[in-house]
Design a protein around this motif. Structure first.
Motif, short mmCIF file in Angstrom:
data_model
loop_
_atom_site.label_atom_id
_atom_site.label_comp_id
_atom_site.label_asym_id
_atom_site.label_seq_id
_atom_site.Cartn_x
_atom_site.Cartn_y
_atom_site.Cartn_z
N GLY A 75 -10.78 12.60 14.57
CA GLY A 75 -9.93 13.69 14.11
C GLY A 75 -8.66 13.11 13.47
N ARG A 76 -8.01 14.10 12.98
CA ARG A 76 -6.88 13.77 11.88
C ARG A 76 -5.76 13.33 12.78
NH1 ARG A 76 -5.42 14.10 6.58
NH2 ARG A 76 -2.95 14.25 6.43
N VAL A 77 -5.06 12.37 12.69
CA VAL A 77 -3.91 11.86 13.60
C VAL A 77 -2.77 12.50 12.76
CG1 VAL A 77 -2.60 10.04 14.41
CG2 VAL A 77 -5.18 9.83 14.48
N THR A 78 -1.56 13.19 13.46
CA THR A 78 -0.63 13.78 12.94
C THR A 78 0.81 13.20 13.47
OG1 THR A 78 -0.73 15.50 13.98
CG2 THR A 78 -1.77 15.69 11.96
N ALA A 79 0.58 12.49 14.48
CA ALA A 79 1.84 11.91 15.36
C ALA A 79 1.34 11.05 16.33
CB ALA A 79 2.64 13.14 16.03
N VAL A 80 2.54 10.03 16.34
CA VAL A 80 2.16 8.84 17.51
C VAL A 80 3.95 8.50 18.09
CG1 VAL A 80 2.46 7.02 15.70
CG2 VAL A 80 1.44 6.38 17.90
N ALA A 81 3.70 8.19 19.31
CA ALA A 81 4.93 7.89 20.05
C ALA A 81 4.67 6.73 21.09
CB ALA A 81 5.63 8.97 20.46
N GLY A 82 5.66 5.65 21.06
CA GLY A 82 5.68 4.75 22.05
C GLY A 82 6.54 4.94 23.17
N VAL A 124 2.29 3.66 12.87
CA VAL A 124 2.96 4.82 11.89
C VAL A 124 1.50 5.52 11.80
CG1 VAL A 124 2.51 3.40 9.81
CG2 VAL A 124 4.14 5.22 10.14
N VAL A 125 1.55 6.55 11.49
CA VAL A 125 0.52 7.79 10.77
C VAL A 125 0.82 7.82 9.38
CG1 VAL A 125 -0.40 10.05 11.04
CG2 VAL A 125 0.42 8.89 13.17
N ALA A 126 -0.36 7.72 8.68
CA ALA A 126 -0.14 7.68 7.33
C ALA A 126 -1.58 8.46 6.64
CB ALA A 126 -0.18 6.48 6.34
N ASP A 127 -1.35 9.49 6.21
CA ASP A 127 -2.50 10.31 5.51
C ASP A 127 -3.58 10.32 6.68
OD1 ASP A 127 -1.50 10.26 3.23
OD2 ASP A 127 -2.69 8.68 2.44
N GLY A 128 -3.27 11.02 7.78
CA GLY A 128 -4.25 11.24 9.01
C GLY A 128 -4.67 10.03 9.75
N GLN A 129 -4.11 8.77 9.48
CA GLN A 129 -4.88 7.65 10.17
C GLN A 129 -3.87 6.80 10.68
OE1 GLN A 129 -8.08 5.73 9.41
NE2 GLN A 129 -7.40 4.34 11.07
N LEU A 130 -4.14 6.06 11.96
CA LEU A 130 -3.23 5.27 12.59
C LEU A 130 -3.11 4.06 12.21
CD1 LEU A 130 -1.19 5.17 15.07
CD2 LEU A 130 -3.00 4.44 16.56
N TYR A 131 -2.04 3.45 11.85
CA TYR A 131 -1.87 2.12 11.34
C TYR A 131 -1.01 1.20 12.22
CZ TYR A 131 -4.16 3.63 6.74
OH TYR A 131 -4.76 3.85 5.93
N GLN A 189 0.94 -1.12 -0.07
CA GLN A 189 0.03 -0.02 0.01
C GLN A 189 0.92 1.16 0.09
OE1 GLN A 189 -2.88 -0.07 3.28
NE2 GLN A 189 -4.03 1.78 2.44
N THR A 190 0.54 2.08 -0.59
CA THR A 190 1.21 3.73 -0.67
C THR A 190 0.29 4.63 -0.15
OG1 THR A 190 0.62 4.11 -2.93
CG2 THR A 190 2.65 2.89 -2.41
N PHE A 191 1.05 5.80 0.04
CA PHE A 191 0.14 6.74 1.01
C PHE A 191 0.84 7.97 0.32
CE2 PHE A 191 0.23 3.39 3.84
CZ PHE A 191 -0.99 3.05 4.28
N GLY A 192 -0.10 9.14 0.56
CA GLY A 192 0.50 10.68 0.09
C GLY A 192 1.52 10.92 1.02
N ALA A 193 1.31 10.93 2.27
CA ALA A 193 2.46 11.00 3.40
C ALA A 193 2.37 10.14 4.52
CB ALA A 193 2.10 12.41 4.01
N ILE A 194 3.65 9.62 4.90
CA ILE A 194 3.73 8.94 6.15
C ILE A 194 4.90 9.50 7.13
CG2 ILE A 194 4.46 6.54 6.90
CD1 ILE A 194 3.96 5.39 4.12
N GLY A 195 4.29 9.34 8.46
CA GLY A 195 5.10 10.15 9.61
C GLY A 195 6.13 9.09 9.83
N ARG A 196 6.98 9.47 11.06
CA ARG A 196 7.93 8.40 11.40
C ARG A 196 7.42 7.33 11.91
NH1 ARG A 196 11.04 8.31 16.51
NH2 ARG A 196 9.51 10.02 17.37
#
Length: 607
Positions: free
Chosen positions: A452-459, A428-435, A405-412
């Motif tokens: 809401g739009r998800v923009t960052a995640v940290a564990g 990971v956050v991709a296109d405003g969704q948590l995966y 799968q590809t996305f427009g933008a993927i976070g760290r």
């Protein structure tokens, strides 16, 4: 005296391993410090003998000081909170504050968003206006729960003595009339009269301890500290943490208070089944929940089952909290590939990727579990899109799988720090969704309870707590990994002074580093409940798009969190105001003559 004391710089990070309760001491009055050495969000000072907040008469006729003291009066042991606050209320108005008892005692913790406005009225009284941000509700069990109140303002009135000639009597000084019908406490007073404590609960399969933050009044005498911590464990984890943390067995109870005899603490419990294995697990919980104790601890049940810990410090070393055993290594992305960074006094790592896989990289997340290294790369895909590439190996990651799968933008991407290297999972956050992703780069959407739009995640280091940016706001959620499945519990919103958050990571066990806006783009440290915060960088100059930290912890002690971030395509290493330079990137080829060299981006840590 300023009533807006919440901007004061907080105490330093862990002063030394296992000395969280001793604290580092906090200056009485200092302002926000920016770009200094990284403080940790801690409360309290080195002594448990600090007196309770000032009494009503301590302010005399100074109205600003009186208001500040009134907003501190609820601090201390909960069973006397109403009595302390009612000292400040005029006798004819005391009944307006309705008292609660026992576990129902709740203190509204607020952050003043500006100085209190005190206005003299024609009748000689003084109107007080407080503009506030609701932080949370401090319960009698030391938990700072999410706020219940929604008020942004509180108003009350001050009056002086009823009649002349009362100077020097109990009726002298100022009083509050028409008081709010709640206990109010500023976050400055929370920091001043409480100490943050971590208590630890086992995860669902009893393989990892999970930290839960509490507040202990500094007025609690030393001899009751152990009993208070045991009671917190008996009460179970905070509500938001329960999907990931296991309470003690039902009907477990403390029999009398813990006692100390010749340097040995004795705790007697009512424990169903008198299971020595369960008693042993409780012993490990107490060893880490009482890091200031280094002597003996004996746990006994009513039926004389017994576990004796001869040396608490050695017991902690034998049962480490986290699977980290070395200092972290810094990496960055340079010209589409992962490279190690080098700084004086720090160890540099080797890139654990094959050259064929280390191409077209946008950002990356690396993690170690036992003797294996896991890599998750965000790589460029055709059409300006991005995809995940994931693999693992011992010294070198081999067999990298590229996601379909590809996305427009993927976070760290971040790895959940599981104890089982055979079942690695990341988020990971991709296109405003948590995966969720696995070691074959397969992605599955993770539902959240907050829209809401998800923009960052940290564990977190324990692998069971998440920090998320959803709709520009900070949230926490618990993660359960039982049975090889990843389930995320209800998300809890966390109040901060920052707005429009863009990035987050963990700076300590119960401290986050977040990027957002406070008039200007800034980086703050914030406690996981939002009560304690300090500015690290007050003016970044541009929106922070990438943020990574190595959290302070009792296993690999560091003086402060290590933090790196990126803004406007430029990477920084906090607390240095300088950028991360090309000459600090290892194994790069100089560009041809006349070609401008690239810039390091997307810095991160491997640990």
């Amino acid at each position: 005296m300023s009533a807006l004391r919440g901007g004061r710089t907080l105490a330093g990070a862990l002063c030394a391993a296992l000395l969280a309760v001793a604290g580092c001491g906090i200056p009485e009055n200092t302002e926000v410090q920016v770009d200094g050495s990284g403080p940790a969000v801690e409360a309290g000072a080195s002594s448990f003998r600090r007196s309770e907040p000032p009494a009503r008469a301590a302010a005399g006729t100074d109205r600003e000081t009186f208001v500040h003291n009134f907003l501190s009066a609820a601090a201390g042991e909960p069973d006397r909170a109403y009595a302390r606050v009612k000292q400040f209320i005029a006798p004819e108005n005391k009944t307006r504050l309705q008292e609660k008892q026992g576990s129902e005692v709740a203190v509204n913790v607020i952050r003043l968003t500006e100085e209190p406005v005190i206005t003299e009225n024609a009748n000689g009284l003084f109107s007080v206006l407080l503009r506030v941000q609701q932080i949370g509700v401090l319960r009698s069990n030391g938990v700072l729960a999410p706020p219940v109140a929604t008020e942004r303002e509180y108003r009350f009135t001050l009056r002086g003595a009823v009649s002349p000639g009362q100077q020097g009597t109990e009726e002298a000084g100022l009083f509050v009339t028409d008081p709010p019908n709640v206990l109010l406490l500023t976050e400055w007073a929370l920091r001043e009269y409480y100490q943050t404590r971590q208590v630890y609960f086992w995860n669902s399969d009893q393989t990892r301890l999970v930290a839960d933050q509490r507040y202990l009044p500094l007025a609690v005498p030393d001899e009751r500290r152990v009993s208070e911590v045991v009671k917190w464990l008996l009460a179970g984890p905070s509500e938001w943490l329960r999907p990931a943390a296991r309470p003690l067995p039902d009907r477990t109870a403390l029999i009398n208070n813990a006692i100390e005899t010749d340097g040995r603490w004795e705790v007697t419990l009512e424990l169903p089944g008198d299971d020595n294995r369960e008693l042993g697990r409780i012993g490990i919980q107490l060893a880490w929940s009482l890091p200031e104790l280094d002597g003996q601890l004996q746990l006994t049940t009513r039926n004389q089952s017994r576990v004796a810990i001869a040396d608490l410090e050695q017991h902690r070393l034998a049962h480490p909290l986290y699977p980290v055993d070395d200092t972290p290594q810094r990496f960055t992305v340079y010209d589409g590939a992962v490279h190690a960074l080098t700084f004086p006094g720090e160890a540099s790592g080797m890139v654990p990727l094959l050259p064929a896989d280390n191409r077209n990289v946008v950002s990356a997340g690396l993690s170690r579990v036992e003797d294996r290294t896991f890599a998750a790369l965000v790589v460029s895909a055709p059409g300006g899109r991005q995809r995940l590439a994931v693999g693992s190996g011992a010294d070198t990651v081999e067999g990298v799988h590229r996601g379909a799968q590809t996305f427009g933008a993927i976070g760290r991407p971040v790895w959940l720090r599981s104890l089982d290297p055979g079942q690695p999972y990341g988020l990971v956050v991709a296109d405003g969704q948590l995966y969720r992703f696995d070691d074959r780069a397969r992605t599955v959407p993770v539902p959240l309870t907050v829209p809401g739009r998800v923009t960052a995640v940290a564990g977190s280091l324990d692998g069971h707590r998440l920090a998320l940016v959803i709709g520009g706001r900070l949230h926490l959620a618990a993660v359960n990994l039982a049975g090889g499945l990843v389930s995320v519990g209800p998300a809890r919103a966390v109040s901060t002074s920052l707005r429009d958050l863009s990035a987050v990571d963990w700076a300590a066990e119960n401290t986050l580093v977040v990027a957002g806006t406070a008039d200007r783009s800034a980086v703050y440290e914030v406690s996981t409940d939002g009560a304690l915060e300090t500015a690290l960088v007050a003016d970044v100059g541009a929106r922070v798009t990438h943020l990574a930290a190595y959290p302070t912890n009792p296993v690999v002690p560091l003086p402060s969190a290590l933090i790196m971030y990126e803004a406007n395509g430029v990477a920084y290493r906090y607390p240095s105001p300088d950028t991360i330079r090309r000459d600090q990137v290892l194994e790069v080829t100089p560009p041809p003559a006349g070609v401008r060299p690239g810039s390091p981006t997307a810095p991160f840590f491997l640990y």
